[in-house]
Every structure is written in C-alpha cells, then in structure tokens.
Design an enzyme around this catalytic site. Structure first.
Site, PDB file in Angstrom:
ATOM      1  N   GLU A  37       0.830  -1.214   0.000  1.00 13.90           N
ATOM      2  CA  GLU A  37       0.000   0.000   0.000  1.00 13.90           C
ATOM      3  C   GLU A  37       0.858   1.256   0.000  1.00 13.90           C
ATOM      4  O   GLU A  37       1.861   1.332   0.710  1.00 13.90           O
ATOM      5  CB  GLU A  37      -0.904  -0.024   1.233  1.00 13.90           C
ATOM      6  CG  GLU A  37      -2.205   0.703   1.022  1.00 13.90           C
ATOM      7  CD  GLU A  37      -3.056   0.062  -0.057  1.00 13.90           C
ATOM      8  OE1 GLU A  37      -3.072   0.610  -1.177  1.00 13.90           O
ATOM      9  OE2 GLU A  37      -3.688  -0.973   0.204  1.00 13.90           O
TER      10      GLU A  37
ATOM     11  N   ASP B 251       2.773   2.118  -5.041  1.00 12.90           N
ATOM     12  CA  ASP B 251       2.731   2.134  -6.523  1.00 12.90           C
ATOM     13  C   ASP B 251       3.379   3.405  -7.071  1.00 12.90           C
ATOM     14  O   ASP B 251       4.147   3.352  -8.025  1.00 12.90           O
ATOM     15  CB  ASP B 251       1.329   1.885  -7.093  1.00 12.90           C
ATOM     16  CG  ASP B 251       0.295   2.954  -6.803  1.00 12.90           C
ATOM     17  OD1 ASP B 251       0.496   3.766  -5.866  1.00 12.90           O
ATOM     18  OD2 ASP B 251      -0.733   2.986  -7.517  1.00 12.90           O
TER      19      ASP B 251
ATOM     20  N   SER C 135     -13.718   2.324  -7.553  1.00 13.28           N
ATOM     21  CA  SER C 135     -14.812   2.491  -8.517  1.00 13.28           C
ATOM     22  C   SER C 135     -14.361   3.408  -9.637  1.00 13.28           C
ATOM     23  O   SER C 135     -14.850   3.307 -10.770  1.00 13.28           O
ATOM     24  CB  SER C 135     -16.047   3.058  -7.825  1.00 13.28           C
ATOM     25  OG  SER C 135     -15.835   4.402  -7.424  1.00 13.28           O
TER      26      SER C 135
ATOM     27  N   GLU D 290      -7.142  10.027 -15.437  1.00  9.85           N
ATOM     28  CA  GLU D 290      -7.435  10.382 -14.040  1.00  9.85           C
ATOM     29  C   GLU D 290      -6.460  11.450 -13.534  1.00  9.85           C
ATOM     30  O   GLU D 290      -6.857  12.386 -12.844  1.00  9.85           O
ATOM     31  CB  GLU D 290      -7.395   9.138 -13.137  1.00  9.85           C
ATOM     32  CG  GLU D 290      -7.841   9.461 -11.708  1.00  9.85           C
ATOM     33  CD  GLU D 290      -8.415   8.302 -10.927  1.00  9.85           C
ATOM     34  OE1 GLU D 290      -8.792   7.268 -11.525  1.00  9.85           O
ATOM     35  OE2 GLU D 290      -8.505   8.428  -9.681  1.00  9.85           O
TER      36      GLU D 290
ATOM     37  N   ASP E  45      -4.451   0.626  -9.881  1.00  7.19           N
ATOM     38  CA  ASP E  45      -5.880   0.337  -9.957  1.00  7.19           C
ATOM     39  C   ASP E  45      -6.330   0.022 -11.383  1.00  7.19           C
ATOM     40  O   ASP E  45      -7.089  -0.912 -11.627  1.00  7.19           O
ATOM     41  CB  ASP E  45      -6.693   1.529  -9.422  1.00  7.19           C
ATOM     42  CG  ASP E  45      -6.378   1.817  -7.967  1.00  7.19           C
ATOM     43  OD1 ASP E  45      -5.667   1.011  -7.334  1.00  7.19           O
ATOM     44  OD2 ASP E  45      -6.838   2.864  -7.468  1.00  7.19           O
TER      45      ASP E  45
ATOM     46  N   ALA F 278     -15.165   3.716  -1.493  1.00  8.86           N
ATOM     47  CA  ALA F 278     -14.947   2.727  -0.436  1.00  8.86           C
ATOM     48  C   ALA F 278     -13.537   2.161  -0.491  1.00  8.86           C
ATOM     49  O   ALA F 278     -13.205   1.224   0.228  1.00  8.86           O
ATOM     50  CB  ALA F 278     -15.963   1.601  -0.542  1.00  8.86           C
TER      51      ALA F 278
HETATM   52  P1  ADP Z   1     -12.895   4.984  -5.306  1.00  7.22           P
HETATM   53  O1  ADP Z   1     -12.156   4.879  -6.597  1.00  7.22           O
HETATM   54  O2  ADP Z   1     -12.099   4.493  -4.153  1.00  7.22           O
HETATM   55  O3  ADP Z   1     -14.243   4.350  -5.344  1.00  7.22           O
HETATM   56  P2  ADP Z   1     -12.754   7.776  -5.966  1.00  7.22           P
HETATM   57  O4  ADP Z   1     -13.044   9.001  -5.197  1.00  7.22           O
HETATM   58  O5  ADP Z   1     -11.409   7.607  -6.559  1.00  7.22           O
HETATM   59  O6  ADP Z   1     -13.139   6.530  -5.028  1.00  7.22           O
HETATM   60  O7  ADP Z   1     -13.787   7.644  -7.167  1.00  7.22           O
HETATM   61  C1  ADP Z   1     -15.163   7.806  -6.939  1.00  7.22           C
HETATM   62  C2  ADP Z   1     -15.737   8.773  -7.947  1.00  7.22           C
HETATM   63  O8  ADP Z   1     -15.745   8.136  -9.252  1.00  7.22           O
HETATM   64  C3  ADP Z   1     -17.169   9.122  -7.673  1.00  7.22           C
HETATM   65  O9  ADP Z   1     -17.272  10.218  -6.812  1.00  7.22           O
HETATM   66  C4  ADP Z   1     -17.700   9.448  -9.069  1.00  7.22           C
HETATM   67  O10 ADP Z   1     -17.342  10.763  -9.458  1.00  7.22           O
HETATM   68  C5  ADP Z   1     -16.924   8.471  -9.948  1.00  7.22           C
HETATM   69  N1  ADP Z   1     -17.691   7.233 -10.172  1.00  7.22           N
HETATM   70  C6  ADP Z   1     -17.337   5.988  -9.821  1.00  7.22           C
HETATM   71  N2  ADP Z   1     -18.278   5.093 -10.195  1.00  7.22           N
HETATM   72  C7  ADP Z   1     -19.257   5.791 -10.804  1.00  7.22           C
HETATM   73  C8  ADP Z   1     -20.516   5.449 -11.412  1.00  7.22           C
HETATM   74  N3  ADP Z   1     -20.960   4.194 -11.449  1.00  7.22           N
HETATM   75  N4  ADP Z   1     -21.253   6.444 -11.946  1.00  7.22           N
HETATM   76  C9  ADP Z   1     -20.821   7.719 -11.925  1.00  7.22           C
HETATM   77  N5  ADP Z   1     -19.659   8.109 -11.363  1.00  7.22           N
HETATM   78  C10 ADP Z   1     -18.889   7.163 -10.800  1.00  7.22           C
HETATM   79 MG    MG Z   2     -10.301   5.914  -7.050  1.00  5.54          MG
END
Ligand code: ADP
Ligand code: MG
Length: 378
Positions: A30, A33, A120, A153, A165, A116
């Site tokens: 952790e 990277d 995502s 990103e 990631d 989380a």
């Molecule tokens: P993580 O990558 O840990 O989940 P991040 O803050 O890096 O958290 O990314 C989350 C952001 O990515 C959200 O606030 C949103 O802007 C975008 N995002 C992720 N998944 C979706 C989705 N399914 N629809 C729209 N936006 C999304």
């Molecule tokens: Mg992220």
C-alpha cells in the site's frame, strides 16, 4: 432490467456493445505504486458496466445509473481537462486520452461502491476504455489502456493516482492476484485460493470518508519525493533498509517514517508472494497486520474507524487484517476462517455501534476476471 434494455430506453437505440471492468482489492503493497514499488492486487467480482454506441457526429451523451440527472451532453470539441461535472470527467478523460474522434452515447451501471477504497474510479475508466477500444478496433493493449486511463485520471480528472488500480482492473485473472512491478509494469500472476483453504477475505467498508483524503495523499507523495531528493535516487524503490538506517539521523523524522513504511512494505509484498506460494496463510495474516501497523504509525494514513475494524477483526479470530487504499477512511480487509466470518463481522458491527461510527458494510473479496466484453451487437 439489463443495462442493454436501460440503454435502449434512454437513447432509443441499441448499444454496439457492453463491457465490464472490476474494482479491486490490494492484498498488500500500500502506498508503494507511486514509489515504483511492488503491489499485489486482485480484481474483485463487483464490476462497472459500460454500454456504448458510436455516433456519426461529435456529440457525447453520458448517463450513469448511479447519478440522478438523466443525460449529460457535450461534444468532442468541448473536451478540456477538469471541466464538466465530477463524475463525467472520468469518462470524458478517457475519451480525451484515447484521442477518440467520434461522438458516443454511454450508459454506466455499477456494483462497485464509490469511495470505499475499492477503486470504482478505475472500474469506471477501464470499462469505458475497454468499450472504446473494442467498438473502434483501436488495437490498444491492456497495458496501454492502463497507462491511458491513468493519464485520464491524473490530467483530466486531476487526481494524482498511481497505475495499480487501472492495471489490475484490466489484467485481473480469476483465482489470481497480480504481482505488479510499478517501475516497468511487468507482472506475474500469483495463485490465490482462499476458498480451497477454508478462508475468506472479508472487505469491511467503514463508510468513513475523512476530509484529509485528497490533501493527505498529495502530501505523502510529496514527502516521498523529498526523501528521493535527499538520497539522490530515482524512486524509493531504489532505497534499501540499511541505507535508510545509515542516514536516519540526518533525515527529518517524519520523512524517515514515511520512507520506512515504503521500504518495509515492498519487502512485505515479496514475503507475501512466498507465503502464498507455500499456502502459508498464517504468515500472510501476520504480514497484513504488519502492513497495517506500518500504515498507521509510520505512514499515518489510518483513522479510528479503520483501526477499529482491523483491531476487532484481529481480536475475534482473523489471521490478519489491514486498511487498504489511500486511507483516512474507506475499507479494510480481514483474512478470516470460513466459519469465523459471521463472528468477526458481528464483532466489528458491535464495536462500530459502541463507538458511534456509521454502520460498516461487508463484502467478499473473490479474485476475479479483469475487463471484458459482456455483449456485442452491431
Ligand atoms: P474509489 O475509486 O475508491 O471508489 P474515488 O473518489 O477515486 O473513489 O472515485 C469515486 C468517484 O468516481 C465518484 O465520486 C464518481 O465521481 C466516480 N464514479 C465511480 N463510479 C461511478 C458510477 N458508477 N457512476 C458515476 N460516477 C462514478
Ligand atoms: Mg479511485
């Protein structure tokens, strides 16, 4: 309803294809990277779907089932870094970094919880990049897609993330973790079979998001750069534990602690790979515990919710546990015997309630396949 039907209802036409790209868990390694170190992530079975249709003009129409407003519309000629509503930037950034010259319609749906620590954001970027690469037959390799989505990103969204990631979301293989060398992007698949060994890797989403997240991450990166400058290296990957100890007295104590985490964490990744090869899950658990302590005390990116999730898991029988992701909130993982999962989860739930924290959520981390095509129609 399937995303295919949702797309038809929204855009009055069928998508050309639907892709899926997973979130990830990093077993160990952790905050290394961006220090060109070694990491050991695997793709999880929660994915983000991207349904895509090519247009014959320059229009870009975006929609996500996780976002209230219906359709966001812009055009290729309007693409500029750090513009558009936050969530659209992850998609527009990919269109931009891939140099796409045709308009598109995109609908997103996702099983990956946002914010989380399960990435995502990479799942979203990679689902879009994979779909564009297929629909337009761009012929980009998965590694190239990882580099281009990271660039999206970094430069378009404005988040200085590393390459882990996106790489694991694209290269993940069922039943395996990926030992990824972040210096040259070479990787090796490492078999990880929790189930066969009577174990589960529990994800504990603390639902905590502390304000430090952005500033804390950038600050850690800057501190690592300072140590690199101090030693005259290219990256912390090139620093050995003995060299660090030798110069300890000359180095600012905070910088020393940050470097100590990175150097020892890279060693732990190698140790974890050996442990996995021998199915030594007891040792793997100990390495997770050490990683957490290092992130908590040396790198100082933990928070009370993460510490609670980890400590209670350890006390209620987990072989090991640690926070994952950037820190200051998000998720922890706990390596738990199959029969102990309920006990660990309820103990964590109880402690969170007693401490007045938000209720945690639990997921199973199952090593799964990377980005893929779900359906293809022309
Ligand atoms: P993580 O990558 O840990 O989940 P991040 O803050 O890096 O958290 O990314 C989350 C952001 O990515 C959200 O606030 C949103 O802007 C975008 N995002 C992720 N998944 C979706 C989705 N399914 N629809 C729209 N936006 C999304
Ligand atoms: Mg992220």
């Amino acid at each position: 309803m399937s995303i295919f039907q949702d797309f038809q209802n929204l855009f009055n036409a069928s998508p050309n294809l639907v892709s899926a790209a997973p979130g990830r868990v990093n077993l160990i390694g952790e905050h290394v990277d961006y220090n060109q170190g070694l990491v050991l992530p695997f793709a999880i079975d929660s994915v983000t779907y991207c349904a895509l249709r090519l247009r014959d003009d320059e229009k870009i129409l975006l929609s996500s089932k996780q976002v209230e407003s219906k359709i966001y519309e812009t055009s290729l000629s309007n693409l500029a870094p750090k513009t558009g509503p936050d969530w659209t930037r992850y998609i527009l950034g990919v269109i931009w970094s891939l140099g796409i010259k045709r308009g598109v319609e995109i609908l997103i749906d996702s099983e990956v919880p946002q914010g989380a620590g399960l990435s995502s954001s990479a799942a979203l970027e990679c689902s879009v990049a994979f779909a564009l690469n297929e629909a337009l037959s761009l012929g980009l390799t998965r590694i190239e897609l990882a580099q281009l989505t990271q660039r999206a990103e970094n430069e378009f969204v404005g988040v200085p993330c590393g390459i882990m990631d996106q790489t694991i979301s694209l290269l993940g293989k069922i039943g395996h973790a990926l030992l990824l060398d972040c210096r040259d992007l070479t990787s090796k698949l490492i078999t990880v079979d929790f189930e066969e060994n009577g174990l589960r890797l529990l994800i504990i989403d603390t639902q905590a998001h502390h304000a430090l997240v952005d500033g804390g991450y950038a600050k850690r990166r800057a501190q690592c750069e300072e140590v690199v400058g101090f030693f005259g290296l290219i990256s912390l990957r090139d620093l050995s534990a003995s060299e660090l100890e030798k110069k300890k007295m000359l180095l600012d104590s905070t910088l020393y602690s940050r470097a100590l985490h990175v150097v020892t964490e890279i060693d732990r990744v190698n140790a974890a790979v050996s442990a996995l090869k021998r199915n030594d899950f007891k040792l793997l658990g100990e390495l997770l515990n050490q990683s957490h302590d290092s992130l908590r005390f040396q790198y100082q990116v933990s928070c009370p919710e993460l510490d609670c999730a980890v400590e209670i898991s350890q006390k209620s029988g987990a072989l090991g546990a640690r926070m994952i992701g950037g820190g200051f909130g998000g998720s922890a993982i706990a390596l738990v015997k199959d029969g102990d999962v309920g006990m660990v989860a309820s103990a964590v739930e109880r402690s969170f309630a007693e401490a007045g924290f938000k209720s945690p959520r639990f997921f199973d981390a199952i090593p799964s396949e990377g980005a893929r095509l779900i359906d293809r129609r022309y």
